[in-house]
Design a protein around this motif. Structure first.
Motif, PDB file in Angstrom:
ATOM      1  N   TYR A 109       0.832  -1.200   0.000  1.00  0.00           N
ATOM      2  CA  TYR A 109       0.000   0.000   0.000  1.00  0.00           C
ATOM      3  C   TYR A 109       0.869   1.254   0.000  1.00  0.00           C
ATOM      4  N   ASP A 110       0.486   2.198  -0.840  1.00  0.00           N
ATOM      5  CA  ASP A 110       1.334   3.351  -1.117  1.00  0.00           C
ATOM      6  C   ASP A 110       0.958   4.612  -0.337  1.00  0.00           C
ATOM      7  N   TYR A 111      -0.310   4.725   0.001  1.00  0.00           N
ATOM      8  CA  TYR A 111      -0.775   5.926   0.690  1.00  0.00           C
ATOM      9  C   TYR A 111      -1.503   5.511   1.959  1.00  0.00           C
ATOM     10  N   TRP A 112      -1.351   6.353   2.992  1.00  0.00           N
ATOM     11  CA  TRP A 112      -1.947   6.047   4.291  1.00  0.00           C
ATOM     12  C   TRP A 112      -2.624   7.272   4.876  1.00  0.00           C
ATOM     13  N   GLY A 113      -3.712   7.021   5.582  1.00  0.00           N
ATOM     14  CA  GLY A 113      -4.367   8.086   6.316  1.00  0.00           C
ATOM     15  C   GLY A 113      -3.723   8.272   7.677  1.00  0.00           C
ATOM     16  N   GLN A 114      -4.262   9.206   8.440  1.00  0.00           N
ATOM     17  CA  GLN A 114      -3.668   9.543   9.726  1.00  0.00           C
ATOM     18  C   GLN A 114      -4.117   8.617  10.848  1.00  0.00           C
ATOM     19  N   GLY A 115      -5.146   7.853  10.608  1.00  0.00           N
ATOM     20  CA  GLY A 115      -5.652   6.910  11.600  1.00  0.00           C
ATOM     21  C   GLY A 115      -6.784   7.477  12.424  1.00  0.00           C
ATOM     22  N   THR A 116      -7.649   6.583  12.866  1.00  0.00           N
ATOM     23  CA  THR A 116      -8.752   6.965  13.743  1.00  0.00           C
ATOM     24  C   THR A 116      -8.873   5.922  14.851  1.00  0.00           C
ATOM     25  N   GLN A 117      -9.052   6.393  16.074  1.00  0.00           N
ATOM     26  CA  GLN A 117      -9.070   5.492  17.232  1.00  0.00           C
ATOM     27  C   GLN A 117     -10.429   4.825  17.377  1.00  0.00           C
ATOM     28  N   VAL A 118     -10.398   3.525  17.562  1.00  0.00           N
ATOM     29  CA  VAL A 118     -11.592   2.758  17.903  1.00  0.00           C
ATOM     30  C   VAL A 118     -11.332   2.075  19.245  1.00  0.00           C
ATOM     31  N   THR A 119     -12.195   2.339  20.210  1.00  0.00           N
ATOM     32  CA  THR A 119     -12.066   1.743  21.531  1.00  0.00           C
ATOM     33  C   THR A 119     -13.344   1.001  21.867  1.00  0.00           C
ATOM     34  N   VAL A 120     -13.207  -0.274  22.199  1.00  0.00           N
ATOM     35  CA  VAL A 120     -14.357  -1.100  22.544  1.00  0.00           C
ATOM     36  C   VAL A 120     -14.232  -1.492  24.013  1.00  0.00           C
ATOM     37  N   SER A 121     -15.194  -1.069  24.803  1.00  0.00           N
ATOM     38  CA  SER A 121     -15.159  -1.361  26.235  1.00  0.00           C
ATOM     39  C   SER A 121     -15.918  -2.650  26.532  1.00  0.00           C
ATOM     40  N   SER A 122     -15.458  -3.349  27.548  1.00  0.00           N
ATOM     41  CA  SER A 122     -16.094  -4.622  27.897  1.00  0.00           C
ATOM     42  C   SER A 122     -17.221  -4.436  28.896  1.00  0.00           C
TER      43      SER A 122
END
Length: 123
Positions: free
Chosen positions: A110-123
């Motif tokens: 993969y040549d291009y990347w985004g900045q990322g987004t946080q996903v948090t799943v609580s139990s």
């Protein structure tokens, strides 16, 4: 150069759902989602070809996550259902510019990347 902008991350309880979006500034061959949890390597989640719409999923998300694309909007989505605490990570959108006969799960393709987004799943 293609720019990717992710959105849609957040905090959700186990069993809940989220939808991530990735808007691309240009057209590429395929788009994918990867994730990286603290202390772990970045791993493949799902990818889709722009043209025919063929998709590939990691075993860990098959049946729970769905990747789709809107060609007119140059946007790829990741619908995540039945989320588990182990899905907690930063999710990155990526784009592959070189056409191929298959969808690659290898982040090195993969040549291009985004900045990322946080996903948090609580139990």
């Amino acid at each position: 150069q293609v720019q990717l902008v992710e959105s849609g991350g957040g905090l959700v309880q186990a069993g809940g759902s989220l939808r991530l979006s990735c808007a691309a500034s240009g057209r590429t061959y395929a788009m994918g989602w990867f994730r990286q949890a603290p202390g772990k390597e970045r791993e493949f989640v799902a990818a889709i070809m722009w043209g025919v719409g063929s998709a590939l999923y990691a075993d860990s998300v098959t049946g729970r996550f769905t990747i789709s694309r809107d060609n007119a909007e140059n946007t790829v989505y990741l619908r995540m259902n039945s989320l588990k605490p182990e899905d907690t990570a930063i999710y990155y959108c990526a784009a592959e510019r070189t056409s191929s006969t298959y969808i690659s799960p290898d982040k090195r393709d993969y040549d291009y990347w985004g900045q990322g987004t946080q996903v948090t799943v609580s139990s």
